[in-house]
Write a protein that holds these residues in place. Sequence first.
Motif, mmCIF file in Angstrom:
data_model
loop_
_atom_site.group_PDB
_atom_site.id
_atom_site.type_symbol
_atom_site.label_atom_id
_atom_site.label_comp_id
_atom_site.label_asym_id
_atom_site.label_seq_id
_atom_site.Cartn_x
_atom_site.Cartn_y
_atom_site.Cartn_z
ATOM 1 N N HIS A 1 -1.409 3.155 2.914
ATOM 2 C CA HIS A 1 -0.487 4.277 2.719
ATOM 3 C C HIS A 1 -0.215 4.935 4.064
ATOM 4 O O HIS A 1 -0.898 5.877 4.466
ATOM 5 C CB HIS A 1 -1.059 5.283 1.724
ATOM 6 C CG HIS A 1 -1.258 4.723 0.360
ATOM 7 N ND1 HIS A 1 -0.207 4.407 -0.463
ATOM 8 C CD2 HIS A 1 -2.382 4.395 -0.308
ATOM 9 C CE1 HIS A 1 -0.678 3.922 -1.599
ATOM 10 N NE2 HIS A 1 -1.990 3.890 -1.523
ATOM 11 N N THR B 1 -6.880 5.887 3.345
ATOM 12 C CA THR B 1 -5.434 5.697 3.468
ATOM 13 C C THR B 1 -5.107 4.489 4.343
ATOM 14 O O THR B 1 -4.100 3.823 4.120
ATOM 15 C CB THR B 1 -4.746 6.968 4.009
ATOM 16 O OG1 THR B 1 -5.402 7.398 5.204
ATOM 17 C CG2 THR B 1 -4.773 8.079 2.976
ATOM 18 N N ALA C 1 0.624 8.817 4.085
ATOM 19 C CA ALA C 1 -0.575 9.619 3.815
ATOM 20 C C ALA C 1 -1.521 9.561 5.013
ATOM 21 O O ALA C 1 -2.130 10.581 5.385
ATOM 22 C CB ALA C 1 -1.269 9.131 2.551
ATOM 23 N N TYR D 1 -5.875 1.297 1.983
ATOM 24 C CA TYR D 1 -4.879 1.073 0.933
ATOM 25 C C TYR D 1 -3.455 0.964 1.469
ATOM 26 O O TYR D 1 -2.522 0.760 0.706
ATOM 27 C CB TYR D 1 -4.973 2.161 -0.140
ATOM 28 C CG TYR D 1 -6.219 1.988 -0.976
ATOM 29 C CD1 TYR D 1 -6.322 0.944 -1.890
ATOM 30 C CD2 TYR D 1 -7.308 2.831 -0.823
ATOM 31 C CE1 TYR D 1 -7.470 0.756 -2.641
ATOM 32 C CE2 TYR D 1 -8.463 2.655 -1.565
ATOM 33 C CZ TYR D 1 -8.538 1.617 -2.468
ATOM 34 O OH TYR D 1 -9.681 1.434 -3.205
#
Length: 131
Positions: A78, A73, A81, A76
């Motif tokens: 995010h 997470t 998340a 990427y």
Amino acid sequence: MTLSQSSLIPVIAAFFGTTISAFGVNAILRPAHALSMFEFDYPTSAPIKQLVDYLMIIYGIRDIYIGIAIFSTTYYGHRKALGWNLLGLAGTAFVDGVVCKMNGHGEWNHWSYAPMVAILGCLSLGALDFA
């Protein structure tokens, strides 16, 4: 820029991801040492020792999984998340501490870092953004 977008959050999260993954590897490769972090006595009976060693593999994989979830997470980008993964790690550390307390000692080995991870998770979720 809001707190949830700070460039320090992924760096600090990666530190916790690395640490928890290292705990997992340690549990798999050195179950007696990992058990000492809970301040539990390592068994001397062969059948019980084998059971504990197997359970430490399960525990180790759990920690490695949490580390991978944090890394992925973070990688990427995010943030929300990541925040939930960090809160999950904080909850896991809290419960580990509860189990230690039930055993009579060792809870602060886990409770000492749970609030830091929880705060980082809240930061990542944007719960502390004031704009």
